[in-house]
Design a protein around this motif. Structure first.
Motif, PDB file in Angstrom:
ATOM      1  N   ARG A 149     -24.048  51.248   0.135  1.00 37.26           N
ATOM      2  CA  ARG A 149     -25.444  51.219   0.577  1.00 37.26           C
ATOM      3  C   ARG A 149     -26.257  52.353  -0.038  1.00 37.26           C
ATOM      4  O   ARG A 149     -27.485  52.354   0.042  1.00 37.26           O
ATOM      5  N   ALA A 150     -25.588  53.308  -0.659  1.00 37.91           N
ATOM      6  CA  ALA A 150     -26.295  54.365  -1.382  1.00 37.91           C
ATOM      7  C   ALA A 150     -26.707  53.914  -2.782  1.00 37.91           C
ATOM      8  O   ALA A 150     -27.492  54.586  -3.448  1.00 37.91           O
ATOM      9  N   GLN A 151     -26.184  52.760  -3.227  1.00 36.11           N
ATOM     10  CA  GLN A 151     -26.533  52.238  -4.545  1.00 36.11           C
ATOM     11  C   GLN A 151     -27.952  51.666  -4.539  1.00 36.11           C
ATOM     12  O   GLN A 151     -28.544  51.416  -3.490  1.00 36.11           O
ATOM     13  N   ALA A 164     -20.886  53.061   3.274  1.00 38.74           N
ATOM     14  CA  ALA A 164     -21.993  53.985   3.031  1.00 38.74           C
ATOM     15  C   ALA A 164     -22.189  54.209   1.535  1.00 38.74           C
ATOM     16  O   ALA A 164     -23.323  54.323   1.052  1.00 38.74           O
ATOM     17  N   LYS A 211     -32.542  47.603  -3.312  1.00 38.75           N
ATOM     18  CA  LYS A 211     -33.065  48.584  -2.357  1.00 38.75           C
ATOM     19  C   LYS A 211     -34.532  48.916  -2.619  1.00 38.75           C
ATOM     20  O   LYS A 211     -34.947  49.100  -3.761  1.00 38.75           O
ATOM     21  N   GLU A 213     -36.712  51.892  -1.063  1.00 38.24           N
ATOM     22  CA  GLU A 213     -36.657  53.065  -0.193  1.00 38.24           C
ATOM     23  C   GLU A 213     -38.038  53.475   0.308  1.00 38.24           C
ATOM     24  O   GLU A 213     -39.056  53.157  -0.302  1.00 38.24           O
ATOM     25  N   PHE A 238     -30.455  53.982   6.460  1.00 39.94           N
ATOM     26  CA  PHE A 238     -30.546  54.511   5.098  1.00 39.94           C
ATOM     27  C   PHE A 238     -31.990  54.578   4.595  1.00 39.94           C
ATOM     28  O   PHE A 238     -32.225  54.817   3.414  1.00 39.94           O
TER      29      PHE A 238
END
Length: 582
Positions: free
Chosen positions: A270-272, A267, A291, A293, A340
């Motif tokens: 994957r937050a990067q 997690a 990413k 978002e 995410f």
């Protein structure tokens, strides 16, 4: 009008031989039609005309006499121009010899004709007029576009007019090849400085062509036509046509999973914003995940629109031409990470083994990582980096695309960032442009720009003051250029932009700034710009020269959108001059 005679009409005096060649070519333009599978030859013929027109202007013919440096070659030049004139006249008189047949005006199949050839003609007219310095290229293009279309409309009313049509494509291609040979010989009669200026004019011509085309068919014709000389321009017009056509075409199949996946990523990883991961099956290949978002409350329709943007972005960056001209990693596909609230665009990062174990949490080395270092690259290397980035965006804007997230974290290098030590500065000419944020063309719908990250201070400080916070909407190309200007400023002073948030102002702060602030909106952005502009005005000319200072001020002070040609003239050309003087 064909484009060749424009300068003669404006100036009123041209050498007789060139004037005769221009008149003969105009007659050919007025009497020959290109449609269906012959339109590529029409495009190729316009390329030749552009070469001749730009050469003639630089050679001084439109001023009534050759430039002094070419006077010793005037006999050879006159002989070659005579051959051009004679060849064009012979085609009109002996059409069958060159694969032409007579054709009534009403026989022309308008449905098969695209806008490619007429737009190239308008672009040449625009370029020639701008070259004369009379008016801006934009004004001329708009004026002449209406004039040419009216002329074309009037010609369709001439029901009994006899035209030439191409019957034997191979024979007519021989005529075009002969013209190309003569014009190439003329181009050899130019001094080295003139070659550089001709190449810049060729670039403006190419940018004008692409700017005026909006039909998928015309862009496709331009991609398929041969005859574009890479030495004529600093950009590849066929690549630009391909990139501009992407949103106009049905989306090609894009891989959503391959040797890459999110399997095994925590997690925290994957937050990067981005990370590097080895292949699932081939451990010696590594991939970069970036990413994209979206809002957790986004509607299904808007999510579909954003997903299509991601697919178009992958289509743009997966072609080999993007790596060569846009200096990016090769995009391979994307992964949907619903948990995410994002998609991950996947790029090939390296095909050689990397000595960083599992690469846990690793990401590429970025320009932002290098800026705080005490060692500063030499000015020549920084100029080269600035030029590499500007050339990239000149081509991106030429294809009508925008990046939407230009900052020094999105300028990366093909090596892994090692957080445990100060990195050595890599060759700056290896810089790559990454981090495209729901990139789109400037003409596409702008109502779903809410995909941006609002709480990332590092990204927010690069955004234009009028594109900050929840109220931001309607992204424009001048916002993109503003962000680029801030990166060019960082390169000049070799200091990260965020450092300006920590500086103590001489006077009491009306709008306080801090690197730890949790709110950065319009007022804060204007205050940051004010601080930067003070340094630009008082220090930059001394540090990097007046030309660099002037182009930077232009980037940071744009109040409305501009064309790719204007960006090229005001930023790319001065940087080329700077680098050429080193």
């Amino acid at each position: 009008m064909s484009g060749l005679e424009i300068a003669g009409v404006v100036i009123g005096v041209v050498p007789p031989i060139f004037q005769a060649a221009g008149a003969a070519w105009k007659t050919l333009d007025d009497t020959i039609t290109f449609d269906g599978d012959t339109e590529d030859l029409g495009i190729r013929l316009e390329y030749v005309k552009a070469h001749l027109g730009i050469w003639a202007t630089k050679a001084g013919l439109t001023q009534g006499q050759l430039v002094e440096a070419l006077v010793p070659q005037q006999e050879l030049i006159a002989r070659t121009l005579n051959r051009v004139r004679d060849l064009v006249e012979e085609v009109q008189q002996e059409g069958k010899k060159y694969g032409l047949v007579g054709k009534e005006a009403e026989q022309t199949d308008e449905k098969k004709k695209s806008e490619a050839v007429p737009q190239m003609r308008r672009s040449l007219i625009s370029s020639m007029m701008a070259l004369r310095g009379r008016r801006t290229a934009v004004a001329i293009l708009l004026e002449k576009e209406g004039s040419v279309r009216q002329t074309e409309k009037n010609e369709t009313k001439m029901l009994r007019r006899v035209l030439w049509a191409i019957h034997d494509k191979k024979r007519f291609e021989g005529f075009v090849e002969s013209l190309e040979g003569h014009v190439k010989r003329l181009e050899s009669f130019v001094m080295e400085g003139g070659r550089k200026e001709m190449r810049q004019e060729g670039t403006r011509f190419a940018l004008e062509i692409i700017r005026g085309l909006s039909e998928a068919g015309a862009l496709s014709q331009l991609q398929q036509a041969s005859g574009w000389d890479p030495g004529f321009s600093q950009i590849d017009v066929q690549s630009l046509a391909q990139w501009k056509a992407i949103p106009l075409q049905k989306s090609a199949s894009i891989d959503v999973e391959g040797d890459w996946s999110l399997d095994g990523k925590t997690a925290a990883e994957r937050a990067q914003t981005r990370f590097i991961k080895r292949g699932r099956f081939n451990q010696e290949i590594t991939y970069l995940f970036e990413k994209k978002e979206y809002d957790a409350n986004i509607s299904a329709d808007n999510k579909d629109l954003l997903k299509e943007r991601v697919r178009q972005l992958v289509a743009l960056l997966k072609e080999p031409g993007a790596q060569r001209h846009l200096h990016t990693l090769r995009a391979l596909g994307y992964v949907d990470d619903f948990e995410f609230g994002c998609w991950w665009v996947v790029f090939r990062f390296s095909s050689s083994p990397l000595s960083f174990g599992a690469l846990v949490g690793q990401e590429p080395l970025s320009l932002r990582d290098l800026l705080p270092l005490s060692s500063k690259p030499p000015l020549e290397a920084r100029y080269g980096l600035a030029k590499r980035l500007v050339d990239t965006f000149a081509q991106l804007y030429g294809a009508d695309w925008m990046h939407k997230s230009i900052n020094s974290r999105n300028i990366v290098f093909p090596r892994v960032r090692n957080l445990g030590s100060n990195p050595a500065i890599p060759p700056l000419q290896q810089a790559l442009v990454q981090g495209f944020n729901y990139s789109r063309q400037s003409t596409q719908n702008a109502t779903i720009d809410r995909g941006k990250v609002l709480n990332d201070l590092d990204a927010a400080i690069y955004r234009h003051p009028l594109y900050q916070g929840e109220a931001a909407s309607g992204y424009k190309i001048n916002y993109d250029i503003y962000s680029l200007g801030l990166v060019l400023y960082e390169i000049a002073v070799w200091m990260p932009l965020i450092a300006y948030l920590a500086m103590k102002p001489e006077k009491e702060q009306i709008v306080p700034l801090s690197p730890k602030m949790d709110r950065f909106h319009e007022a804060e952005a204007f205050e940051l710009k004010r601080r930067v502009m003070i340094r630009v005005k008082h220090e930059l000319a001394y540090r990097v020269g007046t030309k660099y200072k002037n182009l930077l001020e232009w980037c940071l002070n744009l109040e409305k959108p501009v064309t790719a040609v204007e960006f090229y003239d005001r930023v790319a050309v001065p940087l080329e001059d700077i680098c050429g003087q080193l």
